[in-house]
Design a protein around this motif. Structure first.
Motif, PDB file in Angstrom:
ATOM      1  N   ALA A 100      -4.053   4.045   6.435  1.00  0.00           N
ATOM      2  CA  ALA A 100      -2.996   4.907   6.949  1.00  0.00           C
ATOM      3  C   ALA A 100      -2.908   4.887   8.469  1.00  0.00           C
ATOM      4  O   ALA A 100      -1.882   5.232   9.026  1.00  0.00           O
ATOM      5  CB  ALA A 100      -3.214   6.343   6.472  1.00  0.00           C
ATOM      6  N   THR A 119       8.175   1.039   2.168  1.00  0.00           N
ATOM      7  CA  THR A 119       7.066   1.467   3.012  1.00  0.00           C
ATOM      8  C   THR A 119       6.527   0.245   3.748  1.00  0.00           C
ATOM      9  O   THR A 119       6.639  -0.876   3.260  1.00  0.00           O
ATOM     10  CB  THR A 119       5.934   2.099   2.194  1.00  0.00           C
ATOM     11  N   THR A 120       5.979   0.459   4.943  1.00  0.00           N
ATOM     12  CA  THR A 120       5.289  -0.646   5.612  1.00  0.00           C
ATOM     13  C   THR A 120       3.785  -0.463   5.537  1.00  0.00           C
ATOM     14  O   THR A 120       3.039  -1.245   6.095  1.00  0.00           O
ATOM     15  CB  THR A 120       5.684  -0.740   7.097  1.00  0.00           C
ATOM     16  N   ASN A 121       3.366   0.567   4.840  1.00  0.00           N
ATOM     17  CA  ASN A 121       1.946   0.804   4.671  1.00  0.00           C
ATOM     18  C   ASN A 121       1.416  -0.120   3.565  1.00  0.00           C
ATOM     19  O   ASN A 121       1.929  -0.140   2.457  1.00  0.00           O
ATOM     20  CB  ASN A 121       1.765   2.274   4.290  1.00  0.00           C
ATOM     21  N   ASP A 160       0.076   0.296  10.108  1.00  0.00           N
ATOM     22  CA  ASP A 160       0.759  -0.392   9.013  1.00  0.00           C
ATOM     23  C   ASP A 160       0.794  -1.890   9.265  1.00  0.00           C
ATOM     24  O   ASP A 160       0.141  -2.410  10.170  1.00  0.00           O
ATOM     25  CB  ASP A 160       2.166   0.180   8.823  1.00  0.00           C
ATOM     26  N   GLU A 210       0.248   1.537   0.277  1.00  0.00           N
ATOM     27  CA  GLU A 210       1.380   2.047  -0.515  1.00  0.00           C
ATOM     28  C   GLU A 210       2.133   0.897  -1.178  1.00  0.00           C
ATOM     29  O   GLU A 210       2.543   0.994  -2.339  1.00  0.00           O
ATOM     30  CB  GLU A 210       2.341   2.821   0.390  1.00  0.00           C
TER      31      GLU A 210
END
Lengths: 315, 675
Positions: A94, A155-157, A97, A160
């Motif tokens: 987190a 999302t760019t995580n 990213d 995720e």
């Protein structure tokens, strides 16, 4: 707290396993090319030898040259901490990213190129100039492939995104296939493998990455080599876990983690064979063919993006 | 006491600094110390006034008994102008530290220059920029805009002994006025509907979609011209580099931002109803500027010209951010529009800091070596160690390297672009990611460009006698660069704190702030939501520091076994500085790949010995990369104007009879029209 410890353990595992992966790739490559293979532990021995050796610095070397190995290694380790290896949902994923990950690679490249120019030899400048050219063309491809993924999973995580692929089951997404091919091609270019660069040669006319680090010795060289191995592993883990996440641990329990460990090992072993096959059937390209190669990779990523926009979101 | 009072103090100090410098020809210390100190005071007041207006959020207005009898000067300081006020103030403060040391050369009896002109116009230039930001009616705006343009014209023409500088200055003045004309027309449209020249009346005006678009187009042309967008940019790399370096820093660092301020003010505030088509135009022109700017920068070897071209790239990034914001606002996604606007604002701040730093760095190098050409520098990291550190921070920041401010704005722009799937139109959905890819390419090329700058100028061996004898500059110049470098780092590590302050601007303009950008506190930056993307620069920094500490502990004992030796010379004997890669050589692969972008003129001369025809004695290589906008845009238009002027000139006979006849027929025509 346990999460942070697990994240730390995962990062350490990442760093420790990277030379082994390279050993595996070298071994398979030797078998495929009918050569006698070195032991799987050879990269560790090489690193150990380099760490024990004295450092010889060029007279003109400034602090940039001396600090670059640490910066490069540090940036690569930060990247390794961001990539989900055995489990998703670890806290390190987190803090940054995938765009930050790409940017940390460019930090490492920036300093390596500066170090190449620090001594003031023609080799260093040549390597820096070429590497920055390849990097400049590879980065947009990488980001396009990543953007396709990010737009699909919104999302760019990385953690995720992996969870998203995991939850959406075995669906065929044309955009992912294009993005994956683009990502693999660019991974080959970014890690300096055949056909873009050849890590095994020191021939003036062809070397790129090796030319930049020609003046390094001892523990400096060891750190740079190790960082290179981690970088290769990061790309392989990215391909393995983002596009084929099955097996990765979603809960932090011993069973799941063990399954995750076995799964990622199996995936990396397979991907290593793919990489070796690719390197064996391809020949090293001339430098000015590389833009065409990367242009093709860009086209693939762009196609992936457009396929996503046109086919998969509707409207 | 209100923010506006502080702003007046800033204006007064800027004016006083200019006036004080009038005596500088006789007493140079007046300029070096008196004017500079007043400029520093002006900068401090401007920063505080701006910060106060940003934090306070409520606009303060004032009416001054100046100007036309029926139109007094309306002034207003709100968060938007406050932000720009603070940015200008920061840079003005930095150059006030820089100037005393830098001006020593101009005061030297051997090449004494007109010091009073330099000081006067610097003061007026700063005054003009600050007044533009305060203007709350079109009249004050245009007056101060012209003050800014004309006083900077005199600064560009300051070293007028060279014909090239005079030409650049004339071109600058011409472009500034064409732009100014368009802005004036844009205000004309708005005041026509609003029924007054005050911004308040313009805000209240109800424009039809067509007229709003016309007003936007005029404002965009005018402000874009001043900001140096492609294809109208060709004046910028001519004009900015020829001014003294601290003035170049002001021009590239903040004057371009004042143009962007005008664009934001007119579009978001005065027109108000934003249409997504405008955003698309901005995005396309912004992406083009970004890519072409960095490619042109790549091939320059004159450091200041290179930096000027790189300003075009950065203006492109800002325009792309604004374009994305307008697209999202125009299609009803206000929150995403807010994030785009914040990305653009953050880049405005970042670019002011790092471009100011780099221009001051270029000035420092010029001061120490009298060189502007990269290929005559080299090895400066050993001669000027502190300047080298500051300049490196600037280079890293402009290349979008993480943990520095340039990266934050790029990251936010990418995050905004990645929200494209919420849009209904398939065309927009596919154009935005491509624009993001162009942005990524430009960022990577910018990194290549600044590796070249730093590698050729600071690393390797000295390439000229001047560079080999360079000495570190005085403490004021280093302090100026150090201040900007520290700010680059701070704004890169604590973006959430900055954003929680500047979100007053979207609150003012759009009535909405970023809902979750700073929702998780100062540690986290989560523009859309923590699930979509999060970045915690402080945590990454802590991780790196812990790692560095551990590796230091592990390797500490072994620092002794380092031996120095010769660099590898392939066994041919001593290396010399001529064997290094030059700037031209470094950018050659990129030049070859993107060859159609430039008008390339390459000349290779070989000198041969008549007795031995196969033996080449010497070789000379010259590469000129000319800007295509000259041959494609500027020259055709210039030609057209000349031809038109000649045609119109035909009716000018010079005889009074003909003119009487003209008047008579015009009168008849008008009477006929009226009846």
């Amino acid at each position: 707290m346990i999460h942070w410890l697990l994240a730390l353990a995962q990062t350490l595992l990442f760093i420790a396993m990277a030379p082994f992966l390279l050993g595996w790739i070298k071994r398979v490559k030797c078998h495929m090319q009918n050569r006698a293979a070195p032991s799987l532990w050879q990269p560790y021995r090489d690193l150990g030898k380099l760490f024990r050796k004295h450092v010889v610095l060029a007279e003109q070397a400034s602090w940039i040259f001396r600090s670059t190995p640490y910066i490069v290694f540090g940036a690569t380790v930060v990247c390794a901490a961001l990539v989900p290896l055995v489990a998703v949902d670890l806290p390190t994923a987190a803090i940054a990213d995938v765009i930050v990950l790409v940017a940390f690679f460019s930090l490492a490249r920036f300093f390596t190129a500066l170090a190449g120019m620090d001594i003031g030899t023609a080799f260093g400048g040549m390597g820096s100039s070429r590497d920055m050219m390849i990097g400049a063309l590879a980065e947009p491809v990488l980001l396009m492939a990543v953007f396709t993924l990010a737009m699909t999973a919104s999302t760019t995580n990385l953690s995720e995104a992996t969870t998203y692929t995991l939850n959406s089951g075995l669906v065929l997404r044309p955009s992912f296939i294009f993005a994956m091919l683009g990502l693999m091609m660019v991974a080959v270019a970014e890690t300096g493998r055949v056909p873009v660069d050849n890590p095994a040669t020191h021939l003036e006319l062809t070397m790129v990455h090796e030319a930049m680090i020609l003046e390094y010795s001892g523990r400096h060289l060891a750190l740079i080599e190790w960082a290179g191995q981690i970088k290769l592993m990061i790309y392989m883990v990215l391909v393995a876990n983002v596009f084929f996440p099955w097996g990765i641990a979603t809960r932090l329990e011993a069973n799941d983690l063990a399954v995750g460990l076995v799964a990622i090992a199996a995936k990396l072993v397979l991907l290593g064979v793919v990489l070796v096959t690719w390197e064996t059937v391809m020949a090293k390209m001339r430098l000015f063919r590389v833009p065409q190669y990367l242009g093709f990779a860009f086209l693939l990523s762009l196609l992936g993006m457009l396929t996503h926009v046109v086919l998969e979101t509707g409207g | 006491m209100s923010p506006l009072t502080l702003a007046y103090l800033a204006l007064a100090s800027a004016l006083a600094s200019g006036v004080l410098a009038l005596g500088a020809d006789r007493y140079p210390a007046l300029l070096r110390y008196g004017s500079s100190i007043l400029l520093g005071i002006c900068g401090v007041f401007a920063v505080f006034a701006g910060a106060w207006a940003l934090i306070d959020e409520a606009p303060t207005t004032d009416l001054l008994a100046l100007g036309l009898p029926w139109l007094k000067w309306h002034l207003r300081l709100d968060p938007l102008s406050g932000f720009f006020f603070a940015v200008v103030g920061l840079l003005v403060f930095a150059i006030s530290l820089f100037a005393p040391g830098y001006l020593r050369e101009y005061i030297h009896p051997k090449n004494r220059q007109a010091l009073s002109a330099l000081g006067l116009f610097t003061g007026l230039f700063v005054l003009g920029m600050l007044l533009v930001l305060l203007a709350d009616d079109a009249f004050v705006f245009m007056i101060s805009w012209e003050l800014m343009s004309v006083s900077s014209y005199f600064l560009v023409a300051y070293q007028h002994q060279h014909a090239a500088n005079r030409r650049a200055a004339f071109l600058y003045l011409l472009m500034a006025h064409i732009g100014g004309l368009a802005i004036l027309l844009g205000f004309g449209v708005l005041s026509g509907f609003g029924g007054g020249f005050t911004f308040g009346a313009m805000r209240a005006a109800e424009l039809s979609a067509t007229w709003a678009s016309i007003a936007f187009a005029l404002a965009f042309f005018g402000f874009g011209m001043k900001a140096g967008m492609v294809p109208l940019h060709a004046w910028l790399p001519e004009a900015h580099p020829v001014a003294p370096s601290h003035i170049s820093a002001l021009m590239s660092g903040v004057m371009l931002k004042v143009a962007i301020y005008g664009l934001i003010r007119v579009t978001y505030d005065l027109i108000g109803d934003i249409q997504w088509q405008w955003g698309l135009v901005l995005l396309i022109i912004g992406s083009t500027s970004t890519l072409l700017g960095v490619l042109y920068a790549m091939l320059q070897n004159n450091l200041k010209r290179l930096l000027a071209y790189s300003s075009i790239e950065n203006i492109g990034i800002i325009l792309s951010g604004l374009g994305l914001s307008m697209i999202f606002i125009g299609t009803g996604h206000k929150i995403l529009g807010v994030i785009g606007l914040i990305a653009a604002l953050y880049h405005i701040l970042s670019h002011a800091l790092f471009k100011g730093l780099l221009f001051l760095g270029a000035g420092t190098i010029a001061h120490a070596t009298h060189e502007y050409d990269l290929n005559n520098m080299g090895g400066l990291i050993r001669r000027m160690p502190q300047t080298a550190v500051f300049f490196l921070i600037g280079c890293l920041s402009i290349s979008g390297i993480p943990l520095l401010n340039g990266f934050i704005s790029e990251w936010l722009t990418f995050q905004t672009a990645l929200q494209a799937p919420v849009l209904e139109s398939g065309v927009l959905r596919s154009i935005i990611p491509v624009a993001a890819a162009v942005l990524a390419l430009s960022a990577a090329l910018a990194a290549a460009c600044f590796v070249k700058v730093y590698g050729v100028a600071f690393l390797g061996q000295a390439r000229s006698r001047h560079a080999a004898r360079a000495r570190e500059v005085d403490v004021g110049m280093r302090a100026a660069m150090g201040l900007l470098a520290v700010l680059c780092v701070l704004f890169g590590i604590f973006p959430s704190t900055v954003i929680s302050v500047i979100d007053a601007i979207p609150n003012l303009l759009l009535g909405a702030g970023p809902p979750s950008a700073t929702a998780r506190g100062w540690l986290w930056l989560t523009p859309i939501s923590p699930k979509v993307a999060s970045f915690s620069a402080p945590l990454v920094l802590v991780g790196i520091l812990i790692f560095a500490f551990i590796s230091y502990l592990l390797l500490r004992k072994r620092t002794v076994d380092i031996r120095r030796g010769h660099a590898w010379d392939c066994g041919f004997g001593s290396l010399n500085s001529r064997m290094q890669y030059t700037g031209t050589a470094f950018s050659m692969p990129i030049q070859r790949i993107f060859a159609p972008v430039w008008d390339l003129k390459e000349e290779i001369e070989e000198t041969k010995n008549a007795a031995q025809p196969l033996h080449t004695e010497g070789m000379r290589h010259q590469l000129q990369a000319l800007d295509r906008s000259w041959s494609r845009v500027y020259e055709p238009i210039g030609h057209l104007v000349l031809v038109a002027a000649r045609r119109i000139g035909m009716i000018q006979t010079g005889s009074i009879h003909t003119y009487l006849a003209y008047s008579f027929f015009t009168l008849i025509l008008l009477l006929w029209v009226v009846t």
